[in-house]
Design an enzyme around this catalytic site. Structure first.
Site, mmCIF file in Angstrom:
data_model
loop_
_atom_site.group_PDB
_atom_site.id
_atom_site.type_symbol
_atom_site.label_atom_id
_atom_site.label_comp_id
_atom_site.label_asym_id
_atom_site.label_seq_id
_atom_site.Cartn_x
_atom_site.Cartn_y
_atom_site.Cartn_z
ATOM 1 C CE LYS B 91 -24.168 -30.052 -9.104
ATOM 2 N NZ LYS B 91 -23.091 -30.526 -8.205
ATOM 3 C CD GLU B 113 -21.036 -24.859 -3.490
ATOM 4 O OE1 GLU B 113 -21.625 -24.469 -2.462
ATOM 5 O OE2 GLU B 113 -21.237 -25.995 -3.979
ATOM 6 C CB SER B 381 -25.457 -35.311 -13.999
ATOM 7 O OG SER B 381 -24.576 -34.713 -14.933
HETATM 8 C C1 PLP Z 1 -25.230 -31.189 -14.856
HETATM 9 C C2 PLP Z 1 -24.099 -31.375 -13.912
HETATM 10 N N1 PLP Z 1 -23.501 -32.565 -13.839
HETATM 11 C C3 PLP Z 1 -22.458 -32.785 -13.018
HETATM 12 C C4 PLP Z 1 -21.940 -31.788 -12.227
HETATM 13 C C5 PLP Z 1 -20.745 -32.092 -11.394
HETATM 14 O O1 PLP Z 1 -20.970 -32.137 -10.019
HETATM 15 P P1 PLP Z 1 -21.031 -33.468 -9.207
HETATM 16 O O2 PLP Z 1 -19.773 -34.231 -9.480
HETATM 17 O O3 PLP Z 1 -21.141 -33.040 -7.795
HETATM 18 O O4 PLP Z 1 -22.226 -34.228 -9.656
HETATM 19 C C6 PLP Z 1 -22.532 -30.521 -12.255
HETATM 20 C C7 PLP Z 1 -22.018 -29.437 -11.413
HETATM 21 O O5 PLP Z 1 -22.309 -28.310 -11.484
HETATM 22 C C8 PLP Z 1 -23.641 -30.319 -13.120
HETATM 23 O O6 PLP Z 1 -24.225 -29.124 -13.202
#
Ligand code: PLP
Lengths: 255, 412
Positions: B91, B113, B381
């Site tokens: 993020k 948000e 992620s």
């Molecule tokens: C660690 C992590 N992975 C994935 C996501 C999912 O969001 P996005 O699909 O936009 O990557 C989030 C959302 O808060 C997150 O904190």
């Protein structure tokens, strides 16, 4: 094309009130009583909001009313029925107000057909802009006798306003401040000047709203705008003190 | 109309667009023009690159998961470790980009948000770094289940505003932030956290997150001298997935896999699998895409063990890639995600976020079916520290409760 919106405005002496109800809040029966009461007070323009889970342009009061109506099981079909029953009974121009996903889910043509069949005189879809492929519904609405009522704000840039004025009919609905619906703001001189300039440019009756919560607000707009829109404040009055309070308020607005 | 919008994609096939009340349009036009002006500006990109390297710790590693690969007995698995970026998730890539832009647009306040709290944390972090006032809107349910992030945001000087409307999760936080923005356009920038919402957010967020895929591409070429054949990412709104996928789109022989929240199962309200069942297109929160909704068009309740995937919509570019059969989506249940969480932790010494654990679970399903000489990249992620209150409750309940009770007793 001429429908009840045009007639209400043509026959008007002084500023008209346009009120807002969220269909199903607190119940369809109370909606009907409320609208009858409004009609008795001379209101001839009423917005019926079809509740939606994510009402982007609405403040806390109307948003909560939307949620409560949905929790009570209200569907678009109930809203069309409410509109149909009351437009037969009363000489009121109803405008069905909702968010883009409701007509999109039904299909825009089907939505407009149902709106027309339920005796509505216009539609208000604040998050469906005319410059998106499926947002240019003005012609389709007029073919069914419905005015496509567009909502603008004091900050709407001139090229967009031109695009809107090419499509809008019946009424042009403007907010008096940049913001969401919700009672509690006052009108300032900038607002007055803005409405004057808009009226000169638009060639359409102007409805002004968002924040009207006192009879003085309505009087301030008299001679400037053609219509004063009262939304959240009516819900707040009804929630706090019942229909009688709404009646007193509408009476005070028309003194 | 604006000639500028021709230069950034406003739509992806029929999806995307700018379906907002008229009063939001000027702010979005300002943002669109600002983004267009700065996105390739050498000073802007140099400043962002410097922050990515020296503040965020980029490039994040592309790690060969030898043990996981051996145990699954299929293709070679590489992990892109976004959890090692500053603040613990991808993020920050987007939050930094938008904060730099907000500064250049003369904004003094930012709002955001958040679902899992990771985007809120990233926004609060960049706000602290750049001296911007920051408010983060967070569903009340998420405030409760992601308190460590709430605490961190407050520590960073942000105000956390609990949202009590609707389902009290991410979508309601988006509504609340948009509404606050409508009322405070002049001095405030909205740092939207995923590749969704009204134009230009989907393209802008995707561009900022594409650093993931650009790095992964260079790293895999260096290590293996060839491109992978499978890319796997979890999909909430879609920012980490589109960020990984985008630099590889158009390459032949790559399959793109999106893992959605399968939650407790396929029943309505039990998951956030927008592409499971019969996907339905709608127009909500400023854009057209697939949304979990009923036949009248009302958004449905969602559930996921991971707050970051608990969202009824999905970014418009992914919707278009779904239609074209480029990205394949699969629901991963809570149970499978937790299982993958444990497995990666034990096998590789990497504790993934619960969101990312969905991608790991999908990799665990896929890898054994694939030849050994094929390469897969899985986007981790985020890291799993933030989820300790959920994972510990699921996996070590009694001890965890005893610990909490003890802490409370001592605290008093
Ligand atoms: C660690 C992590 N992975 C994935 C996501 C999912 O969001 P996005 O699909 O936009 O990557 C989030 C959302 O808060 C997150 O904190």
């Amino acid at each position: 094309m001429e429908n009840r919106i045009d007639l209400a405005l043509k026959e008007a002496k002084g500023i008209q009130l346009m009120t807002h109800v969220v269909a199903g809040y607190p119940s369809l029966n109370v909606n009907a009583d409320l609208i009858r009461l409004m009609a008795r007070r001379g209101v001839r323009l009423v917005e019926i909001q079809i509740p939606f889970t994510d009402p982007l342009a609405d403040g806390p009061t109307i948003m909560r009313a939307n949620q409560a109506a949905l929790d009570a099981g209200i569907t678009p079909a109930h809203c069309f029925e409410l509109c149909a029953a009351l437009s037969r009974e009363l000489d009121v121009a109803f405008m069905l107000m909702t968010y883009a996903n409701i007509p999109y889910a039904l299909g825009m043509e089907a939505f407009l057909d149902k709106a027309a069949a339920s005796g509505a005189s216009g539609t208000i879809l604040p998050d469906l802009p005319w410059d998106e492929a499926d947002g240019d519904y003005a012609q389709a609405a007029r073919q069914r006798g419905l005015h496509p009522i567009m909502v603008i704000s004091p900050d709407t840039p001139a090229p967009r306003l031109a695009g809107i004025l090419e499509r809008a009919s019946g009424l042009l609905y403007t907010t008096l401040k940049v913001g969401i619906t919700g009672a509690g703001t006052s009108m300032d001189q900038a607002g007055v000047d803005y409405v004057k300039a808009l009226k000169a440019k638009a060639g359409l009756p102007i409805a002004a709203g968002f924040g009207i919560s006192r009879p003085e607000h309505v009087r301030m707009l008299d001679g400037l705008a053609d219509v004063a829109v009262i939304g959240s404040h009516i819900i707040n009055l009804m929630d706090a003190d019942g229909l009688g309070a709404v009646d007193d308020f509408l009476a005070a607005c028309q003194e | 109309m604006s000639t500028i919008s021709d230069m950034l994609p406003r739509h992806f096939g029929p999806y995307g667009g700018r379906y907002v009340p008229e009063m939001l349009v000027p702010a979005l036009e300002e943002l669109e023009q600002g983004y267009l002006k700065y996105k390739d500006d050498p000073e802007f990109t140099a400043e962002l690159a410097d922050l990515y390297q020296n503040y965020c710790g980029r490039p994040t590693p592309l790690y060969f998961a030898e043990n996981l690969t051996r145990e699954l007995g299929g293709c070679k698995i590489y992990l892109k470790l976004e959890g090692l970026a500053h603040t613990g998730a991808h993020k920050i890539n987007n939050a930094l980009g938008q904060a730099l832009l907000a500064k250049r647009l003369g904004k003094t306040k930012v709002i955001a948000e958040t679902g899992a709290g990771q985007h809120g944390l990233a926004s609060a972090t960049v706000a602290a770094r750049f001296g911007l006032e920051c408010k983060v809107f967070m569903g009340e349910v998420d405030v409760r289940r992601q308190y460590p992030n709430v605490y961190a945001m407050k520590l960073l000087g942000a105000e956390v505003v609990p949202v009590t409307d609707g389902t009290r999760t991410l979508k309601d936080a988006v509504n609340a932030t948009l509404k606050y923005w409508i009322q405070n356009l002049k001095d405030t920038h909205y740092i939207l956290g995923s590749a969704l919402g009204p134009f230009p957010y989907p393209v802008m967020v995707r561009d900022f997150q594409s650093v993931i895929g650009r790095e992964a591409r260079a790293q895999i070429m260096e290590r293996e001298g060839r491109l992978p054949s499978h890319l796997v990412a979890c999909v909430g709104g879609g920012s980490n997935s589109i960020g990984l996928f985008h630099p590889f789109l158009g390459e032949k022989g790559i399959r793109f896999h999106g893992a959605e929240a399968g939650g407790r199962g396929p029943e309505i309200g039990d998951n956030a699998a927008r592409f499971g069942g019969s996907p339905k297109v709608g127009i909500v929160q400023g854009y057209k895409s697939y949304f979990l909704q009923d036949e009248s068009g009302q958004l449905q309740d969602t559930h996921s063990v991971s707050a970051g995937l608990d969202y009824a919509g999905v970014g418009p570019e992914l919707a278009w890639l779904f239609d074209q059969n480029v990205v394949e989506f699969s629901p991963i249940t809570d149970v499978k995600a937790l299982d993958a969480f444990k497995r990666l932790t034990r096998l590789e010494g990497i504790i993934p976020a619960l969101e990312s654990s969905h991608a790991v679970a999908r990799a665990i399903e896929l890898a054994p079916t694939l030849p050994r000489d094929e390469i897969m990249i899985v986007n981790i992620s985020g890291r799993g520290d933030k989820d300790i209150f959920i994972t510990a409750m699921e996996l070590d309940r009694e001890n965890w409760i005893a610990f909490l009770e003890n802490e409370v007793r001592h605290g008093k």
